[in-house]
Write a protein that holds these residues in place. Structure first.
Motif, PDB file in Angstrom:
ATOM      1  N   SER A 166      17.509 -71.168  -0.030  1.00 44.29           N
ATOM      2  CA  SER A 166      17.659 -72.412   0.729  1.00 44.29           C
ATOM      3  C   SER A 166      16.744 -72.475   1.947  1.00 44.29           C
ATOM      4  N   ARG A 167      16.148 -71.356   2.309  1.00 42.75           N
ATOM      5  CA  ARG A 167      15.187 -71.349   3.408  1.00 42.75           C
ATOM      6  C   ARG A 167      13.744 -71.486   2.907  1.00 42.75           C
ATOM      7  N   ASN A 168      13.593 -71.638   1.596  1.00 38.72           N
ATOM      8  CA  ASN A 168      12.268 -71.810   1.002  1.00 38.72           C
ATOM      9  C   ASN A 168      12.078 -73.157   0.314  1.00 38.72           C
ATOM     10  N   VAL A 169      13.143 -73.675  -0.261  1.00 39.44           N
ATOM     11  CA  VAL A 169      13.048 -74.928  -1.011  1.00 39.44           C
ATOM     12  C   VAL A 169      14.019 -75.942  -0.419  1.00 39.44           C
ATOM     13  N   SER A 170      13.917 -77.192  -0.862  1.00 35.35           N
ATOM     14  CA  SER A 170      14.811 -78.227  -0.331  1.00 35.35           C
ATOM     15  C   SER A 170      16.244 -77.982  -0.792  1.00 35.35           C
ATOM     16  N   ARG A 171      17.193 -78.592  -0.134  1.00 36.47           N
ATOM     17  CA  ARG A 171      18.603 -78.408  -0.483  1.00 36.47           C
ATOM     18  C   ARG A 171      18.886 -78.866  -1.915  1.00 36.47           C
ATOM     19  N   LYS A 172      18.330 -80.016  -2.286  1.00 33.13           N
ATOM     20  CA  LYS A 172      18.574 -80.533  -3.630  1.00 33.13           C
ATOM     21  C   LYS A 172      18.038 -79.578  -4.690  1.00 33.13           C
ATOM     22  N   GLY A 226       2.560 -63.271  15.345  1.00 35.84           N
ATOM     23  CA  GLY A 226       2.666 -64.550  14.639  1.00 35.84           C
ATOM     24  C   GLY A 226       3.827 -64.603  13.668  1.00 35.84           C
ATOM     25  N   LYS A 227       4.030 -63.538  12.910  1.00 36.67           N
ATOM     26  CA  LYS A 227       5.132 -63.523  11.945  1.00 36.67           C
ATOM     27  C   LYS A 227       6.466 -63.609  12.663  1.00 36.67           C
ATOM     28  N   GLU A 228       6.615 -62.836  13.716  1.00 35.35           N
ATOM     29  CA  GLU A 228       7.861 -62.835  14.476  1.00 35.35           C
ATOM     30  C   GLU A 228       8.142 -64.220  15.061  1.00 35.35           C
ATOM     31  N   ALA A 234      11.614 -71.212  13.678  1.00 35.99           N
ATOM     32  CA  ALA A 234      12.171 -71.973  12.559  1.00 35.99           C
ATOM     33  C   ALA A 234      13.663 -72.226  12.724  1.00 35.99           C
ATOM     34  N   GLU A 235      14.347 -71.381  13.500  1.00 35.70           N
ATOM     35  CA  GLU A 235      15.787 -71.521  13.713  1.00 35.70           C
ATOM     36  C   GLU A 235      16.109 -72.299  14.983  1.00 35.70           C
ATOM     37  N   MET A 236      15.082 -72.785  15.702  1.00 33.17           N
ATOM     38  CA  MET A 236      15.282 -73.450  16.994  1.00 33.17           C
ATOM     39  C   MET A 236      15.140 -74.958  16.890  1.00 33.17           C
ATOM     40  N   SER A 237      15.608 -75.650  17.929  1.00 32.00           N
ATOM     41  CA  SER A 237      15.341 -77.080  18.058  1.00 32.00           C
ATOM     42  C   SER A 237      13.856 -77.259  18.354  1.00 32.00           C
ATOM     43  N   LEU A 238      13.353 -78.484  18.211  1.00 33.26           N
ATOM     44  CA  LEU A 238      11.929 -78.745  18.444  1.00 33.26           C
ATOM     45  C   LEU A 238      11.514 -78.346  19.853  1.00 33.26           C
ATOM     46  N   ALA A 239      12.300 -78.751  20.850  1.00 33.43           N
ATOM     47  CA  ALA A 239      11.943 -78.443  22.239  1.00 33.43           C
ATOM     48  C   ALA A 239      11.970 -76.938  22.499  1.00 33.43           C
ATOM     49  N   ALA A 241      11.620 -74.602  20.298  1.00 30.17           N
ATOM     50  CA  ALA A 241      10.542 -73.986  19.530  1.00 30.17           C
ATOM     51  C   ALA A 241       9.223 -74.059  20.291  1.00 30.17           C
ATOM     52  N   TYR A 242       8.940 -75.213  20.895  1.00 30.36           N
ATOM     53  CA  TYR A 242       7.696 -75.343  21.665  1.00 30.36           C
ATOM     54  C   TYR A 242       7.711 -74.457  22.906  1.00 30.36           C
ATOM     55  N   ARG A 243       8.854 -74.382  23.582  1.00 32.61           N
ATOM     56  CA  ARG A 243       8.944 -73.513  24.764  1.00 32.61           C
ATOM     57  C   ARG A 243       8.714 -72.062  24.370  1.00 32.61           C
ATOM     58  N   HIS A 244       9.366 -71.652  23.274  1.00 34.18           N
ATOM     59  CA  HIS A 244       9.233 -70.270  22.833  1.00 34.18           C
ATOM     60  C   HIS A 244       7.796 -69.950  22.430  1.00 34.18           C
ATOM     61  N   CYS A 245       7.210 -70.813  21.628  1.00 33.68           N
ATOM     62  CA  CYS A 245       5.864 -70.535  21.108  1.00 33.68           C
ATOM     63  C   CYS A 245       4.788 -70.660  22.180  1.00 33.68           C
ATOM     64  N   ALA A 246       5.026 -71.499  23.182  1.00 32.11           N
ATOM     65  CA  ALA A 246       4.082 -71.578  24.299  1.00 32.11           C
ATOM     66  C   ALA A 246       4.030 -70.245  25.040  1.00 32.11           C
ATOM     67  N   GLN A 247       5.205 -69.633  25.235  1.00 36.87           N
ATOM     68  CA  GLN A 247       5.251 -68.334  25.902  1.00 36.87           C
ATOM     69  C   GLN A 247       4.624 -67.253  25.023  1.00 36.87           C
ATOM     70  N   VAL A 248       4.849 -67.353  23.707  1.00 40.04           N
ATOM     71  CA  VAL A 248       4.225 -66.414  22.784  1.00 40.04           C
ATOM     72  C   VAL A 248       2.704 -66.514  22.869  1.00 40.04           C
ATOM     73  N   MET A 249       2.190 -67.741  22.954  1.00 34.02           N
ATOM     74  CA  MET A 249       0.737 -67.945  23.048  1.00 34.02           C
ATOM     75  C   MET A 249       0.178 -67.323  24.326  1.00 34.02           C
ATOM     76  N   VAL A 250       0.933 -67.457  25.418  1.00 32.64           N
ATOM     77  CA  VAL A 250       0.480 -66.880  26.695  1.00 32.64           C
ATOM     78  C   VAL A 250       0.363 -65.361  26.557  1.00 32.64           C
TER      79      VAL A 250
END
Length: 276
Positions: A166-172, A226-228, A234-239, A241-250
């Motif tokens: 279910s984490r790879n394909v759609s629910r249907k 990158g993998k981490e 993927a488990e976060m809200s959009l906001a 996710a951006y906060r987390h990944c911005a810090q990862v980029m730094v």
């Protein structure tokens, strides 16, 4: 495997449930119990867990390629082993709990592993075998590969394989597979998003080797970061996710490998990775 790859390979182990072979940063882990349809027996899960744990600490390993001997990639749990546990006084409750927890740990080890893991699927992958494929970062299948979650046919819903599916394909699509238990071919698996590519069986090893070698040429630190970050966001809200990944980029920008890679790009030369 190509002749060149074979010649350069270092055999780590050829016997046991998992055969290991390391070549140019690519560790090939082969499920090596074709006579038992490469089922996830206690022995198989322990062997694969040990191999993955060792690879996590081995700096010579850049990418892991997971494949299987025989015409069945993996038939899921060893039902004969599990059925034998019904003779216990608790009808197998303790044993079943231990097996499911061990399998869950194995699948999570693949997802959280610092090295990318690629499944090379040439044959049938069913139930927990499909779960194994779905847990890998990439999956390349031959045109004769087949996939299914057939537990519903024997009164045992594929609930743990469902987590990865279910984490790879759609629910249907996931529910279609889980409720019908029917086999899907490789092209349908690609349409569903379960595998990345489908190639002729004769070229499968060559194609997966190319993927592995390409990824192995990158900075190991960058791949780990990158993998981490991918699975975390993927488990976060959009906001979030951006906060987390911005810090990862730094943090990534401050790494020596990023400094080297950007410098090499500007200077038009090949980067030399240190993993720092």
């Amino acid at each position: 495997m190509s002749d060149a790859t074979s010649a350069a390979a270092t055999a780590i182990s050829e016997s046991g449930p998992i055969a290991r072979e390391l070549s140019d940063g690519v560790l090939r882990l082969t499920l090596n119990r074709p006579e038992r349809r490469n089922s996830l027996s206690e022995e198989m899960m322990a062997g694969l867990q040990d191999a993955l744990d060792a690879a996590a600490e081995d700096t010579a390993v850049r990418v892991i390629l997971l494949r299987a001997e025989g015409n069945v990639f993996c038939a899921g749990h060893d039902l004969k082993e599990m059925t034998a546990a019904r003779s216990h006084s608790d009808r197998g409750r303790v044993y079943f709990t231990e097996v499911m927890n061990r399998c869950a740990r194995l699948m999570q080890t693949i997802v959280t592993h610092p090295k990318p893991v690629i499944a090379e699927v040439d044959g049938m992958a069913t139930a927990a075998g499909l779960q194994l494929v779905a847990s890998c970062d990439l999956a390349i299948a031959s045109d004769r590969a087949r996939f299914c979650t057939p537990g519903v046919n024997i009164g045992l819903f594929c609930s743990t394989p469902m987590v990865a599916l279910s984490r790879n394909v759609s629910r249907k699509q996931a529910m279609e597979m889980l409720l019908t238990g029917e086999i899907i071919d490789a092209s349908t698996a690609r349409e569903f998003g379960l595998v990345n590519r489908v190639v002729p069986a004769d070229y499968l090893a060559q194609v997966t080797a190319k993927y592995a070698e390409t990824i192995a040429s990158k900075s190991p630190l960058t791949l780990k970061i990158g993998k981490e970050a991918f699975y975390a966001q993927a488990e976060m809200s959009l906001a979030d996710a951006y906060r987390h990944c911005a810090q990862v980029m730094v943090e990534n920008m401050l790494a020596r490998d990023a400094e080297e890679g950007i410098g090499a790009f500007i200077e038009k030369r090949t980067p030399e990775w240190t993993g720092e």
